[in-house]
Design an enzyme around this catalytic site. Structure first.
Site, mmCIF file in Angstrom:
data_model
loop_
_atom_site.group_PDB
_atom_site.id
_atom_site.type_symbol
_atom_site.label_atom_id
_atom_site.label_comp_id
_atom_site.label_asym_id
_atom_site.label_seq_id
_atom_site.Cartn_x
_atom_site.Cartn_y
_atom_site.Cartn_z
ATOM 1 N N GLU A 1 0.102 41.700 -2.418
ATOM 2 C CA GLU A 1 1.206 41.505 -3.358
ATOM 3 C C GLU A 1 1.081 40.241 -4.205
ATOM 4 O O GLU A 1 1.236 40.316 -5.433
ATOM 5 C CB GLU A 1 2.555 41.515 -2.598
ATOM 6 C CG GLU A 1 2.927 42.846 -1.980
ATOM 7 C CD GLU A 1 2.360 43.039 -0.574
ATOM 8 O OE1 GLU A 1 1.344 42.368 -0.250
ATOM 9 O OE2 GLU A 1 2.915 43.845 0.176
ATOM 10 N N THR B 1 -29.044 58.470 23.493
ATOM 11 C CA THR B 1 -29.296 58.575 22.052
ATOM 12 C C THR B 1 -30.032 57.349 21.547
ATOM 13 O O THR B 1 -30.921 57.453 20.708
ATOM 14 C CB THR B 1 -27.951 58.746 21.298
ATOM 15 O OG1 THR B 1 -27.302 59.891 21.839
ATOM 16 C CG2 THR B 1 -28.147 58.929 19.819
ATOM 17 N N CYS C 1 5.284 42.146 3.814
ATOM 18 C CA CYS C 1 5.515 41.374 5.037
ATOM 19 C C CYS C 1 6.735 40.464 4.899
ATOM 20 O O CYS C 1 7.150 40.080 3.799
ATOM 21 C CB CYS C 1 4.274 40.582 5.431
ATOM 22 S SG CYS C 1 3.895 39.206 4.339
ATOM 23 N N CYS D 1 5.528 38.225 1.606
ATOM 24 C CA CYS D 1 5.326 38.987 0.368
ATOM 25 C C CYS D 1 6.655 39.549 -0.148
ATOM 26 O O CYS D 1 6.847 39.671 -1.354
ATOM 27 C CB CYS D 1 4.344 40.126 0.601
ATOM 28 S SG CYS D 1 2.672 39.531 0.875
ATOM 29 N N ALA E 1 -23.232 65.878 13.257
ATOM 30 C CA ALA E 1 -23.997 66.707 12.325
ATOM 31 C C ALA E 1 -24.491 67.910 13.127
ATOM 32 O O ALA E 1 -25.213 67.752 14.109
ATOM 33 C CB ALA E 1 -25.171 65.920 11.755
ATOM 34 N N ARG F 1 -19.613 54.412 7.791
ATOM 35 C CA ARG F 1 -19.982 53.206 8.555
ATOM 36 C C ARG F 1 -19.466 51.949 7.863
ATOM 37 O O ARG F 1 -18.971 51.029 8.518
ATOM 38 C CB ARG F 1 -21.503 53.126 8.688
ATOM 39 C CG ARG F 1 -22.062 54.177 9.618
ATOM 40 C CD ARG F 1 -23.576 54.073 9.656
ATOM 41 N NE ARG F 1 -24.139 55.083 10.541
ATOM 42 C CZ ARG F 1 -25.430 55.316 10.664
ATOM 43 N NH1 ARG F 1 -26.300 54.605 9.957
ATOM 44 N NH2 ARG F 1 -25.862 56.248 11.482
HETATM 45 C C1 AOF Z 1 1.432 42.560 3.289
HETATM 46 N N1 AOF Z 1 0.433 42.709 2.398
HETATM 47 O O1 AOF Z 1 -1.722 42.975 1.906
HETATM 48 C C2 AOF Z 1 -1.136 42.954 4.177
HETATM 49 C C3 AOF Z 1 -0.063 42.824 5.102
HETATM 50 O O2 AOF Z 1 -2.231 37.260 9.812
HETATM 51 P P1 AOF Z 1 -1.330 37.451 8.631
HETATM 52 O O3 AOF Z 1 -0.348 36.359 8.423
HETATM 53 O O4 AOF Z 1 -2.112 37.819 7.390
HETATM 54 O O5 AOF Z 1 -0.415 38.701 8.969
HETATM 55 C C4 AOF Z 1 -0.927 39.928 9.358
HETATM 56 C C5 AOF Z 1 0.150 40.973 9.146
HETATM 57 O O6 AOF Z 1 0.422 41.074 7.754
HETATM 58 C C6 AOF Z 1 -0.271 42.382 9.557
HETATM 59 O O7 AOF Z 1 -0.025 42.633 10.908
HETATM 60 C C7 AOF Z 1 0.638 43.201 8.691
HETATM 61 O O8 AOF Z 1 1.929 43.212 9.243
HETATM 62 C C8 AOF Z 1 0.715 42.409 7.406
HETATM 63 N N2 AOF Z 1 -0.294 42.867 6.449
HETATM 64 N N3 AOF Z 1 1.188 42.666 4.616
HETATM 65 O O9 AOF Z 1 2.562 42.299 2.914
HETATM 66 C C9 AOF Z 1 -0.834 42.888 2.782
HETATM 67 N N4 AOF Z 1 -2.405 43.122 4.601
HETATM 68 ZN ZN ZN Z 2 2.261 39.765 2.952
#
Ligand code: AOF
Ligand code: ZN
Length: 376
Positions: free
Chosen positions: A68, A212, A91, A100, A170, A200
């Site tokens: 964000e 394998t 978040c 965010c 495969a 991968r």
């Molecule tokens: C968002 N935007 O692009 C992502 C989010 O270790 P931190 O502080 O980066 O926090 C990890 C947490 O942030 C993860 O568990 C998830 O809840 C959130 N990821 N959130 O707003 C993002 N990658």
């Molecule tokens: Zn965030």
């Protein structure tokens, strides 16, 4: 100048279109964001000629910055009054940067359209609540399934404390995966090979049994031009430390990690020699004459692995299936037949095991591809 708001069904359509684009964007850093999910964000403004993207962001390699703030930075003042499309609930916790959700409020966006909600207890429900409290219109669950599909590893590791497990096979048209004692047999073509390497690149780890490893001496890396640095951690189930020091994997263990799951009582000298070559050992427990797979997966999740591809052999794949630890099956079927001397695949192309639903089909040259996910 105030722009006319599109009627609600037209707006739903626009929302789905931009969310689909945000989901495609989020794929860019799949497998590269550590334990963070790769999230996509688009900032979209309604202009007289129609909606336009004024900012875009994807979670950075390593997991920070989040998507964000990058998209908002690009949009600048044009974020005011715009709509933000986010593939995951923004978040709500303070990390290296403020939440965010607060960044979206400060930037003055008018609407936030979200796909999946975040199971992280620091965020779950709180991110959307911050937005609503600030008077932002929030629409949740738009193309949630598509976004969750790309975040399956993150969602699985958060909720079940284990990686999402994909079995990749495969298989020949007559349902066989090789010939005993012959080593690698060509079953699928070049386009499928590249697809496998892309899988991968997007995965955190790839796992095979020692049988394998000895028969095929595979590298298990991603060798697509430009994506060589995106290889997954290579894991071998090797109870008696039989992996030779001159195996291709071991020779490059310092560049692309190799982890061995060995029995507690394995040969100390062999272990020391492999460690000397850069191989790491996992703590494993035995169960029913083999490894305790649930515990192994728990250990991998604790080490930050969210997505795991189980590539073979038949016995290893069968154990994952029998223990109900498979979340996704990626089945490549080649055009040729191997015949009755061939090794039967644990999954037959015409008879998928119960408990999976077909989510994708494709043709790769002469091969057909189908993808199945565990039924909810
Ligand atoms: C968002 N935007 O692009 C992502 C989010 O270790 P931190 O502080 O980066 O926090 C990890 C947490 O942030 C993860 O568990 C998830 O809840 C959130 N990821 N959130 O707003 C993002 N990658
Ligand atoms: Zn965030």
């Amino acid at each position: 100048m105030a722009m006319a708001t599109p009627a609600s069904s037209a707006r739903d359509e626009i929302d789905r279109r931009f969310m689909a684009a945000a989901i495609r964007l989020s794929r860019r850093h799949l497998g590269l964001t550590g334990t963070n999910p790769s999230v996509g964000t688009l900032i979209v403004r309604e202009e007289s000629g129609g909606p336009i993207i004024v900012g875009s962001g994807v979670t950075a390699v390593g997991g920070r910055p989040h998507a964000e703030p990058q998209a908002l930075y690009e949009a600048g003042e044009r974020a005011r009054g715009a709509t933000a499309y986010v593939t995951l609930e923004p978040c709500a916790h303070h990390g290296r940067t403020p939440p965010c959700a607060e960044a979206l409020v400060t930037a003055g966006v008018a609407r936030v359209v979200g796909a999946t909600s975040d199971p992280d207890p620091r965020v779950s429900g709180k991110g959307y609540a911050i937005l609503r409290k600030a008077g932002i219109e929030v629409v949740e669950g738009v193309l949630a399934e598509g976004a969750a599909d790309l975040m399956a590893g993150y969602l699985m590791r958060s909720s079940r404390k284990r990686p999402e497990v994909t079995v990749k096979l495969a298989v020949s048209r007559d349902g066989r995966i090789g010939i005993p004692g012959v080593g690698q047999v060509v079953i699928t073509g070049e386009i499928s090979r590249r697809q496998v390497h892309l899988m991968r690149a997007e995965a955190d780890a790839i796992l095979i049994g020692i049988g394998t490893a000895l028969a095929d001496d595979p590298e298990l890396t991603c060798r697509l031009p430009g994506l060589e640095a995106h290889s997954p951690v290579r894991i071998v189930l090797d109870a008696h430390t039989r992996l030779p020091l001159d195996a291709k994997m071991v020779r490059h263990a310092r560049e692309v990690p190799v982890w061995i799951a060995a029995a507690a009582g394995c040969d100390r000298n062999r272990r020391a020699a492999l460690e000397g070559a850069g191989v790491q050992f996992l703590a494993t427990e035995a169960a029913n004459g083999g490894f305790a797979l649930p515990e192994l997966l728990e250990d991998l999740a604790a080490r930050g692995i969210s997505t795991l591809i189980a590539e073979g052999g038949a016995e290893t794949v069968r154990r994952f299936l029998d223990e109900d630890l498979v979340d996704r099956v990626a089945l490549f079927v080649g055009p040729g037949e191997i015949g009755p001397q061939g090794l039967l695949s644990p999954i037959r192309p015409d008879r998928m095991r119960e408990g999976f639903r077909l989510t994708r089909e494709a043709r790769y040259g002469e091969d057909s591809y189908s993808e199945w996910v565990r039924k909810a």
